[in-house]
Design a protein around this motif. Structure first.
Motif, PDB file in Angstrom:
ATOM      1  N   PRO A  47       0.790  -1.226   0.000  1.00  0.00           N
ATOM      2  CA  PRO A  47       0.000   0.000   0.000  1.00  0.00           C
ATOM      3  C   PRO A  47       0.831   1.290   0.000  1.00  0.00           C
ATOM      4  CG  PRO A  47       0.147  -0.861   2.214  1.00  0.00           C
ATOM      5  CD  PRO A  47       0.864  -1.846   1.319  1.00  0.00           C
ATOM      6  N   ASP A  48       2.160   1.158   0.070  1.00  0.00           N
ATOM      7  CA  ASP A  48       3.024   2.333   0.216  1.00  0.00           C
ATOM      8  C   ASP A  48       3.858   2.564  -1.038  1.00  0.00           C
ATOM      9  OD1 ASP A  48       6.003   1.071   1.029  1.00  0.00           O
ATOM     10  OD2 ASP A  48       4.262  -0.210   1.400  1.00  0.00           O
ATOM     11  N   VAL A  49       4.326   3.796  -1.197  1.00  0.00           N
ATOM     12  CA  VAL A  49       5.075   4.161  -2.398  1.00  0.00           C
ATOM     13  C   VAL A  49       6.412   3.422  -2.485  1.00  0.00           C
ATOM     14  CG1 VAL A  49       6.258   6.216  -1.504  1.00  0.00           C
ATOM     15  CG2 VAL A  49       5.617   6.098  -3.923  1.00  0.00           C
ATOM     16  N   ARG A  50       7.038   3.102  -1.373  1.00  0.00           N
ATOM     17  CA  ARG A  50       8.313   2.389  -1.411  1.00  0.00           C
ATOM     18  C   ARG A  50       8.150   1.023  -2.054  1.00  0.00           C
ATOM     19  NH1 ARG A  50      10.773  -1.658   1.141  1.00  0.00           N
ATOM     20  NH2 ARG A  50      13.060  -1.664   1.170  1.00  0.00           N
ATOM     21  N   SER A  51       7.220   0.210  -1.541  1.00  0.00           N
ATOM     22  CA  SER A  51       7.048  -1.147  -2.073  1.00  0.00           C
ATOM     23  C   SER A  51       6.593  -1.111  -3.525  1.00  0.00           C
ATOM     24  CB  SER A  51       6.079  -1.956  -1.216  1.00  0.00           C
ATOM     25  OG  SER A  51       4.815  -1.347  -1.168  1.00  0.00           O
ATOM     26  N   GLN A  52       5.721  -0.183  -3.883  1.00  0.00           N
ATOM     27  CA  GLN A  52       5.260  -0.093  -5.260  1.00  0.00           C
ATOM     28  C   GLN A  52       6.377   0.374  -6.195  1.00  0.00           C
ATOM     29  OE1 GLN A  52       1.447   1.752  -5.984  1.00  0.00           O
ATOM     30  NE2 GLN A  52       0.603   0.960  -4.066  1.00  0.00           N
ATOM     31  N   HIS A  86       4.277  11.776  -1.982  1.00  0.00           N
ATOM     32  CA  HIS A  86       5.014  10.534  -2.238  1.00  0.00           C
ATOM     33  C   HIS A  86       6.430  10.769  -2.767  1.00  0.00           C
ATOM     34  CE1 HIS A  86       1.353   8.450  -1.438  1.00  0.00           C
ATOM     35  NE2 HIS A  86       0.765   8.818  -2.562  1.00  0.00           N
ATOM     36  N   GLY A  89       9.379   9.444  -0.472  1.00  0.00           N
ATOM     37  CA  GLY A  89       9.389   7.982  -0.441  1.00  0.00           C
ATOM     38  C   GLY A  89       9.837   7.388  -1.764  1.00  0.00           C
ATOM     39  N   LEU A 124       0.097   4.103  -6.677  1.00  0.00           N
ATOM     40  CA  LEU A 124       0.693   5.381  -6.284  1.00  0.00           C
ATOM     41  C   LEU A 124       1.778   5.844  -7.233  1.00  0.00           C
ATOM     42  CD1 LEU A 124       1.108   4.546  -2.475  1.00  0.00           C
ATOM     43  CD2 LEU A 124      -0.850   5.647  -3.630  1.00  0.00           C
TER      44      LEU A 124
END
Length: 134
Positions: A47-52, A86, A89, A124
């Motif tokens: 759900p976060d910009v880092r993982s995406q 974002h 991140g 994101l």
């Protein structure tokens, strides 16, 4: 006359969401369609910009490797974020990924755009790449 482009949806990437290919090659040029943080089953990496962001870069790498290229062949990225919140991140995730793939500090150009939204509300970040086979 230059060769006609070829189109491919490499193994390891999710199915395209519509009628397009993940990657096209025209001679030694490679064009990677916008990649998001999709896993192979089309679920989102997190759900976060880092993982995406990390997954989107990994997807670009998969697309390039399917064409006999690597991240070192990238000549340009275009990045789309859904919020200026974002940016930090995204930068952190990009630096993490680039440390492995561009250890000498030579990074490809990147255009960063803040957009109203992407194709799905849970996404994101999206990035596309232009590369050449080395």
């Amino acid at each position: 006359m230059p060769p006609l482009p070829t189109y491919e949806n490499p193994k390891g990437l999710g199915d395209p969401l519509s009628a397009y290919a993940h990657v096209a090659r025209a001679g030694d040029l490679i064009f990677v369609a916008g990649q998001c943080g999709f896993l192979e089953d089309n679920s989102v990496a997190g759900p976060d910009v880092r993982s995406q962001t990390l997954r989107a870069y990994a997807n670009v790498r998969t697309a390039l490797e399917s064409q006999g290229a690597s991240m070192r062949g990238v000549v340009r990225f275009v990045t789309y974020l859904t919020s200026s919140d974002h940016v930090a991140g995204f930068y952190a995730a990009r630096e993490e990924f680039f440390a492995e793939h561009y250890p000498d500090g030579g990074h490809p150009p990147n255009t960063l755009l803040i957009v109203k939204g992407l194709v799905r509300a849970d996404l994101l970040v999206e990035l596309d790449a232009t590369a050449c086979r080395q």
